[in-house]
Design an enzyme around this catalytic site. Structure first.
Site, PDB file in Angstrom:
ATOM      1  N   CYS A  94      75.848 -97.042   8.083  1.00  9.69           N
ATOM      2  CA  CYS A  94      77.416 -97.030   7.370  1.00  9.69           C
ATOM      3  C   CYS A  94      77.887 -97.024   8.765  1.00  9.69           C
ATOM      4  O   CYS A  94      78.249 -97.648   9.638  1.00  9.69           O
ATOM      5  CB  CYS A  94      77.689 -96.824   5.825  1.00  9.69           C
ATOM      6  SG  CYS A  94      78.551 -96.906   4.674  1.00  9.69           S
TER       7      CYS A  94
ATOM      8  N   GLU B 149      68.500 -93.023   3.262  1.00 15.20           N
ATOM      9  CA  GLU B 149      68.849 -91.623   3.358  1.00 15.20           C
ATOM     10  C   GLU B 149      69.162 -91.580   1.758  1.00 15.20           C
ATOM     11  O   GLU B 149      68.441 -90.390   1.985  1.00 15.20           O
ATOM     12  CB  GLU B 149      69.988 -90.666   4.341  1.00 15.20           C
ATOM     13  CG  GLU B 149      70.774 -90.652   4.215  1.00 15.20           C
ATOM     14  CD  GLU B 149      72.084 -91.630   4.464  1.00 15.20           C
ATOM     15  OE1 GLU B 149      70.991 -93.674   4.367  1.00 15.20           O
ATOM     16  OE2 GLU B 149      72.934 -92.150   4.147  1.00 15.20           O
TER      17      GLU B 149
ATOM     18  N   HIS C  49      72.060 -97.718   3.046  1.00 17.10           N
ATOM     19  CA  HIS C  49      72.035 -96.486   3.254  1.00 17.10           C
ATOM     20  C   HIS C  49      71.131 -96.137   2.375  1.00 17.10           C
ATOM     21  O   HIS C  49      70.510 -95.593   1.217  1.00 17.10           O
ATOM     22  CB  HIS C  49      72.961 -95.016   1.721  1.00 17.10           C
ATOM     23  CG  HIS C  49      74.392 -94.871   2.673  1.00 17.10           C
ATOM     24  ND1 HIS C  49      74.531 -94.332   3.921  1.00 17.10           N
ATOM     25  CD2 HIS C  49      75.436 -95.922   2.664  1.00 17.10           C
ATOM     26  CE1 HIS C  49      75.857 -94.133   3.939  1.00 17.10           C
ATOM     27  NE2 HIS C  49      76.927 -95.706   2.932  1.00 17.10           N
TER      28      HIS C  49
END
Lengths: 81, 223
Positions: free
Chosen positions: B85, B196, B194
């Site tokens: 990002c 994560e 994302h």
């Protein structure tokens, strides 16, 4: 004291959704003149005394390095009286 | 095996990135934007967020942080670097990756679970995926529209450097629905969604994201 102005605009081929949104809002507010709108950035840099060519070149280098992203933006440097 | 996670002023997802690194079985090392020392890490993650408030352009000021000087040098020597990002935006501003991320076509900030296809499994960060794997991970950004000139786009496609592509409805107007790209060597990867936030089904929409972090471990063990 002099003012150096750097104008930064998205390149013509890069989509400008912010400019499009403004262009769409104008007629809603009764302003019907605009065929299209594109939005840019303006930097005003004050320096002591009259700018030399070397200073203007340095501003252009700063514009190319950080003020503009040459991948998507064009810029121009001028002295404002 | 140490993976550094950089914190800039305004980083948001550094803790989740560090958690994902630990979940993959590596040691996470906190790196600070103002410290050029990489503390002996084997790989680096640039996390999501709004570094330096996104002032000027997303990633434009972070690119000049002391830690970035060291990361750019090591990335050019082959160290694996993943930008997620805002981290992807920093990598583009640093010229480690070509192109730029611009305002979403629909202008809205997006926050959604996004279907992606992994297009290249030969990079440092995607080797644990099966070719063509379809995954669901969160996408949340205001400036995620990937733009580049025609010659760059053709080169990215021809060289297999598009590593992930959006499936389903086009979320942000990225050229060729690009969600992530790599450098020519495959050690530097930028990804708008994302991974994560999707390392276990308790806290994410899937556990699909974990494979990005296990990929880099496999890569380092193989050396």
């Amino acid at each position: 004291m002099a003012k150096i102005v750097v104008d930064v605009m998205l390149k013509p081929e890069i989509l400008d959704p912010q400019g499009q949104a403004i262009g769409a809002a104008l007629p809603r507010l009764g302003f019907s003149f605009a065929k299209s709108v594109r939005q840019g950035k303006r930097f005003e840099i004050e320096i002591e005394g009259e700018p030399t060519q070397a200073q203007l070149d340095e501003v252009a280098r700063a514009a190319e390095t950080v003020l503009a992203n040459p991948v998507i933006e064009n810029f121009s440097v001028r002295v404002e009286k | 095996m140490k993976v550094g996670v950089v914190t800039f002023p305004g980083s948001l997802d550094d803790h989740d990135a560090a958690r994902a690194v630990r979940a993959a079985g590596a040691e996470s090392v906190a790196l600070w934007h103002a410290d050029a020392d990489l503390h002996g890490v084997d790989a680096v993650i640039l996390p999501g967020g709004f570094s330096y408030g996104d002032y000027l352009r997303c990633g434009a000021i972070s690119r000049f942080a002391p830690v970035m000087t060291s990361i750019i040098e090591e990335a050019n020597n082959g160290m694996p670097v993943l930008g997620i990002c805002n981290g992807f935006q920093v990598l583009c501003e640093s010229h480690l990756l070509p192109g730029a991320l611009t305002r979403n076509q629909g202008l809205h900030f997006l926050c959604t679970d996004q279907l992606l296809r992994i297009e290249n499994t030969n990079t440092a960060w995607t080797s644990s995926f099966s070719p063509g794997a379809e995954i669901v991970i969160p996408l949340k950004n205001g400036e995620g529209s990937y733009q580049c000139d025609d010659a760059t786009l053709e080169m990215l496609e021809k060289d297999g450097r598009v590593i992930a592509r959006y499936l389903g409805q086009d979320p942000n107007g990225s050229r060729n629905r690009i969600a992530g790209i790599s450098n020519a060597r495959g050690n530097v990867v930028g990804l708008m969604p994302h991974p994560e936030h999707a390392i276990d089904s308790l806290t994410g929409p899937s556990a699909n994201g974990l494979s990005f972090f296990t990929s880099v471990l496999t890569q380092m063990v193989g050396k």
